[in-house]
Each structure stands twice: as C-alpha cells, then as structure tokens.
Design an enzyme around this catalytic site. Structure first.
Site, PDB file in Angstrom:
ATOM      1  N   HIS A 206       0.793  -1.238   0.000  1.00  0.00           N
ATOM      2  CA  HIS A 206       0.000   0.000   0.000  1.00  0.00           C
ATOM      3  C   HIS A 206       0.820   1.280   0.000  1.00  0.00           C
ATOM      4  CE1 HIS A 206       0.978  -0.138   4.268  1.00  0.00           C
ATOM      5  NE2 HIS A 206       0.615   1.131   4.351  1.00  0.00           N
TER       6      HIS A 206
HETATM    7  C1  UD1 Z   1      -2.306   5.321   5.854  1.00  0.00           C
HETATM    8  C2  UD1 Z   1      -1.020   5.857   6.486  1.00  0.00           C
HETATM    9  C3  UD1 Z   1       0.059   4.806   6.403  1.00  0.00           C
HETATM   10  C4  UD1 Z   1      -0.412   3.500   6.977  1.00  0.00           C
HETATM   11  C5  UD1 Z   1      -1.699   3.075   6.298  1.00  0.00           C
HETATM   12  C6  UD1 Z   1      -2.250   1.790   6.827  1.00  0.00           C
HETATM   13  C7  UD1 Z   1      -0.580   8.273   6.298  1.00  0.00           C
HETATM   14  C8  UD1 Z   1       0.184   9.303   5.552  1.00  0.00           C
HETATM   15  N1  UD1 Z   1      -0.536   7.043   5.764  1.00  0.00           N
HETATM   16  O1  UD1 Z   1      -2.033   5.111   4.478  1.00  0.00           O
HETATM   17  O2  UD1 Z   1       1.191   5.248   7.115  1.00  0.00           O
HETATM   18  O3  UD1 Z   1       0.590   2.525   6.788  1.00  0.00           O
HETATM   19  O4  UD1 Z   1      -2.655   4.113   6.476  1.00  0.00           O
HETATM   20  O5  UD1 Z   1      -3.322   1.341   6.040  1.00  0.00           O
HETATM   21  O6  UD1 Z   1      -1.189   8.567   7.287  1.00  0.00           O
HETATM   22  N2  UD1 Z   1      -9.473   4.368   1.766  1.00  0.00           N
HETATM   23  C9  UD1 Z   1     -10.684   3.726   1.802  1.00  0.00           C
HETATM   24  N3  UD1 Z   1     -11.214   3.391   3.015  1.00  0.00           N
HETATM   25  C10 UD1 Z   1     -10.591   3.666   4.185  1.00  0.00           C
HETATM   26  C11 UD1 Z   1      -9.350   4.325   4.145  1.00  0.00           C
HETATM   27  C12 UD1 Z   1      -8.808   4.669   2.931  1.00  0.00           C
HETATM   28  O7  UD1 Z   1     -11.284   3.444   0.779  1.00  0.00           O
HETATM   29  O8  UD1 Z   1     -11.133   3.330   5.252  1.00  0.00           O
HETATM   30  C13 UD1 Z   1      -8.883   4.704   0.456  1.00  0.00           C
HETATM   31  C14 UD1 Z   1      -9.142   6.122   0.027  1.00  0.00           C
HETATM   32  O9  UD1 Z   1      -9.317   6.125  -1.333  1.00  0.00           O
HETATM   33  C15 UD1 Z   1      -7.845   6.835   0.335  1.00  0.00           C
HETATM   34  C16 UD1 Z   1      -6.805   5.738   0.164  1.00  0.00           C
HETATM   35  O10 UD1 Z   1      -7.465   4.540   0.545  1.00  0.00           O
HETATM   36  O11 UD1 Z   1      -7.618   7.927  -0.482  1.00  0.00           O
HETATM   37  C17 UD1 Z   1      -5.593   5.929   1.020  1.00  0.00           C
HETATM   38  O12 UD1 Z   1      -5.964   6.115   2.391  1.00  0.00           O
HETATM   39  P1  UD1 Z   1      -5.085   7.067   3.368  1.00  0.00           P
HETATM   40  O13 UD1 Z   1      -5.624   6.999   4.721  1.00  0.00           O
HETATM   41  O14 UD1 Z   1      -4.912   8.393   2.714  1.00  0.00           O
HETATM   42  O15 UD1 Z   1      -3.658   6.433   3.289  1.00  0.00           O
HETATM   43  P2  UD1 Z   1      -3.203   4.934   3.427  1.00  0.00           P
HETATM   44  O16 UD1 Z   1      -2.585   4.562   2.141  1.00  0.00           O
HETATM   45  O17 UD1 Z   1      -4.273   4.058   3.989  1.00  0.00           O
END
Ligand code: UD1
Length: 362
Positions: A206
């Site tokens: 991820h």
């Molecule tokens: C975040 C953390 C990362 C951690 C990871 C664990 C930061 C900068 N990054 O990254 O350090 O290792 O979480 O998973 O804080 N999304 C969903 N549902 C959710 C959450 C996210 O669909 O419940 C999708 C959204 O499209 C979002 C993308 O995943 O834009 C990324 O989510 P985000 O929380 O921005 O970053 P992670 O890649 O999950």
C-alpha cells in the site's frame, strides 16, 4: 491523569488497544479515545475495534480521505475544539500516520504535553509521508517511547533530550501475543480459503512509492504473478492499491493470485503465522513476522525498523522483479531467514508505558 488517546488509521488501532486496556486497569488514569476518521471502511476500522476490544471512541472527527495536506488540515481544524473542551493532562499518539502529527501539532500549540508511542524510527527517506510525520512528532513530544535501540540514537542525533526517551518494547507485539491463540482457534481463515500451513505466500502492498508509481506497481505485480505459479499467493488488497491497479490497467496481473479485501485482525495474524513466506511494504507486518519468525520480504529500499533485519526474519528486496523472485524462491527452497526475538518484544510494552507515565505524574 486524564489522557486523550488518538487513533486514525488501521495500524493505530492495533497499537492503542493494549495501552487503553492497561490505563483502565491501573485506576490512576482517565483515558479518553478520539478517532480522527482517517480510516472508515468496515474492514479497515470497525472490525478492529470489535476484535481488539477497543472502547467506542469518545469523539470521531470523521475526516475521511483526502490528499495528505488536506487531510492534515482537516484534522487540525476539527481537533482544536475538542482539545480546548477536554483540557487533558496529555495526549497520546502512536505511530506515524497523518492523524499522529496533526493532533500533536494542535497539542503543542495549546501547550498540552504529547506522549509519542513508537518514537524515533527513521527510514531517512523524506519522500515517505510517514517519515515527515515521525520527525515532526518526535520534536514536539515530551515522552518518547521507543521499540528498538536504533530509535534512541536517531532521537539523540536530532537533539532530543535523553531523559525523555524510554525503551519499552513494542505495543504491536503486545496485541499479537494476546490474540494469536484466539486467532488460531476462531479465525478459520485457512480452512475457508482452502490453504494449508506453510504452503502459501501472503502479500500486502500500500505504500505510495510502490502503488502510486505505475512502473513500480507493475514490476512488483509481475514478480508475484510469476511466483503465484509456484505457490498459492494470497494478496489482501488495500483500497489505495485497488484503485491504482485499475487506473494503470494492471488487473490482468492479479489473475493468478487469490485476491482478498483487507482482512480482519484475527484472520490476518492467523494467515501470517501459517504462511511459508510474507511479502509486504507495511512497517507493522515487518515487526509481526519477526515475532512469528516467518520469512518476510520487504518490498522497499529501506526500513525504519532495522531490528527486523538485524535480528528478525526480514529481508529488504526492493521492487526489482528478478530480485523479488530470486529471494522468494530461496525461501521456498527452505533457505529463508530465521530470526531472534528483539529485546523487550515480550508482550509487556503497554505495561511499561503506563508504569512510566504513572511514576512521572506522582
Ligand atoms: C495510511 C497511512 C500509512 C499507513 C496506512 C495503513 C498516512 C500518511 N498514511 O495510508 O502510514 O501505513 O494508512 O493502512 O497517514 N481508503 C478507503 N477506506 C478507508 C481508508 C482509505 O477506501 O477506510 C482509500 C481512500 O481512497 C484513500 C486511500 O485509501 O484515499 C488511502 O488512504 P489514506 O488513509 O490516505 O492512506 P493509506 O494509504 O491508507
């Protein structure tokens, strides 16, 4: 001592559970819980609260997804009134996600002491959003609880006072040790997926550096598509990765794999504990495989958790297709790395944290 504990994203839930339980046991603490809402999907969020026995948050800021700067500014905006209202003796943040730095920044400006659990880890790669979050949070924190000795030197090099740093072990390991047996009895994930112990590989992916760059995502998926011909390969896909796979037209490379949505905690640790091999770019999984002594190939050029390489079963393999394949084949031939348990990774980190906090407020 009134402590406002902060969580936002999946790995935070695993880390906060033992701390909250320990605070409740002692009687000296009034722990409150705030969820920023950074993660919100059922399988990235609620199921972890349920399985880890985390109480319902006292506050949920419901910030949802956005670019890093936007998400950070939303959390800052919504956290300030809560902090002004609650006036805790300290806030406690874990790890390195956007929720960690955002809440720490607000607390620093409102002169609320900050406790940082999992301080001092450094990849020395500032293109990682987590590295920026870690560096800044550690500058603001009053108590810095570290998981491995490399963290102490990193913090000292950055001018953090030695008496603020406490080596306590790893709360992620506390959760793993507590739940592993239950996972073995209750998960049933192996049976449901038709898998046998030691006869499959498990993968997670991820990191933006791997999944947001088409050339890297393609190189990794090409390697695992080839590997999947040799051993069943279970790939739990993070929503960020799922989106990119479609955007970059790479779905055909997933065909030979067993793809699953992100798994609940108990299923995930059960699958990890029984795998022949784990491939990942997650920080937490590098640590969990080290404790489980399962060979782990980390699909990154660096790690902020060097003890998992020096002592544990982790190997850095980067994102080169050939390198990933040759290291994976080594493991499948029985030449995988065997490790030892890092110092203080004994399931008692939360106990030490709460003891130190209790002592310092007496
Ligand atoms: C975040 C953390 C990362 C951690 C990871 C664990 C930061 C900068 N990054 O990254 O350090 O290792 O979480 O998973 O804080 N999304 C969903 N549902 C959710 C959450 C996210 O669909 O419940 C999708 C959204 O499209 C979002 C993308 O995943 O834009 C990324 O989510 P985000 O929380 O921005 O970053 P992670 O890649 O999950």
């Amino acid at each position: 001592m009134k402590i406002l504990n902060i969580v936002g994203a999946r790995p935070n839930f695993i880390k906060i559970a033992p701390i909250i339980h320990q605070m409740k046991e002692g009687g000296q603490f009034t722990p409150l819980l705030l969820h920023t809402g950074q993660h919100y999907n059922e399988n990235m969020n609620h199921v972890f609260f349920e399985q880890l026995g985390i109480p319902r948050p006292d506050y949920n800021l419901e910030v949802g997804s956005a670019s890093n700067p936007k998400q950070i500014s939303k959390i800052i905006d919504r956290f300030e009134p809560v902090l002004l209202k609650e006036k805790p003796d300290a806030i406690l943040v874990v790890g390195d996600v956007n929720s960690t730095i955002s809440c720490a920044l607000v607390a620093a400006h409102l002169e609320t002491p900050i406790i940082h659990v999992e301080a001092g880890l450094r990849s020395f790669d500032r293109s990682m959003p987590e590295e920026v979050n870690r560096l800044l949070t550690d500058q603001l924190a009053e108590w810095l609880f570290i998981t491995e000795s490399s963290a102490r030197q990193n913090l000292l090099n950055e001018g953090v006072r030695a008496d603020k740093i406490h080596f306590v072990g790893n709360v992620m390991v506390d959760s793993l040790m507590k739940h592993l047996a239950v996972a073995g009895q209750n998960s049933g994930a192996l049976g449901k997926l038709g898998l046998s112990k030691n006869e499959y590989a498990l993968m997670t992916l991820h990191r933006p550096s791997n999944v947001d760059r088409p050339e890297n995502l393609k190189a990794i998926l090409q390697a695992i598509a080839e590997l999947a011909v040799e051993i069943p390969l279970v790939f739990t896909i993070h929503p960020r990765t799922e989106k990119r796979v479609d955007e970059f037209n790479l779905r055909h490379l997933l065909k030979p794999l067993r793809t699953l949505a992100p798994l609940p905690y108990l299923d995930m640790i059960h699958l990890m504990a029984n795998a022949a091999l784990v491939l990942t770019d997650s920080g937490g999984i590098q640590e969990e495989t080290t404790i489980l002594d399962i060979p782990c190939l980390t699909l990154r050029e660096n790690t902020e958790r060097p003890v998992t390489i020096e002592k544990g079963s982790n190997t850095l393999v980067g994102v080169d297709t050939e390198k990933i394949l040759s290291e994976a084949r080594k493991v499948l031939r029985g030449e995988g790395k065997k490790g030892q348990t890092p110092e203080l990774w004994d399931g008692r980190a939360a106990e030490r944290i709460v003891e130190i906090l209790a002592r310092s407020c007496n």
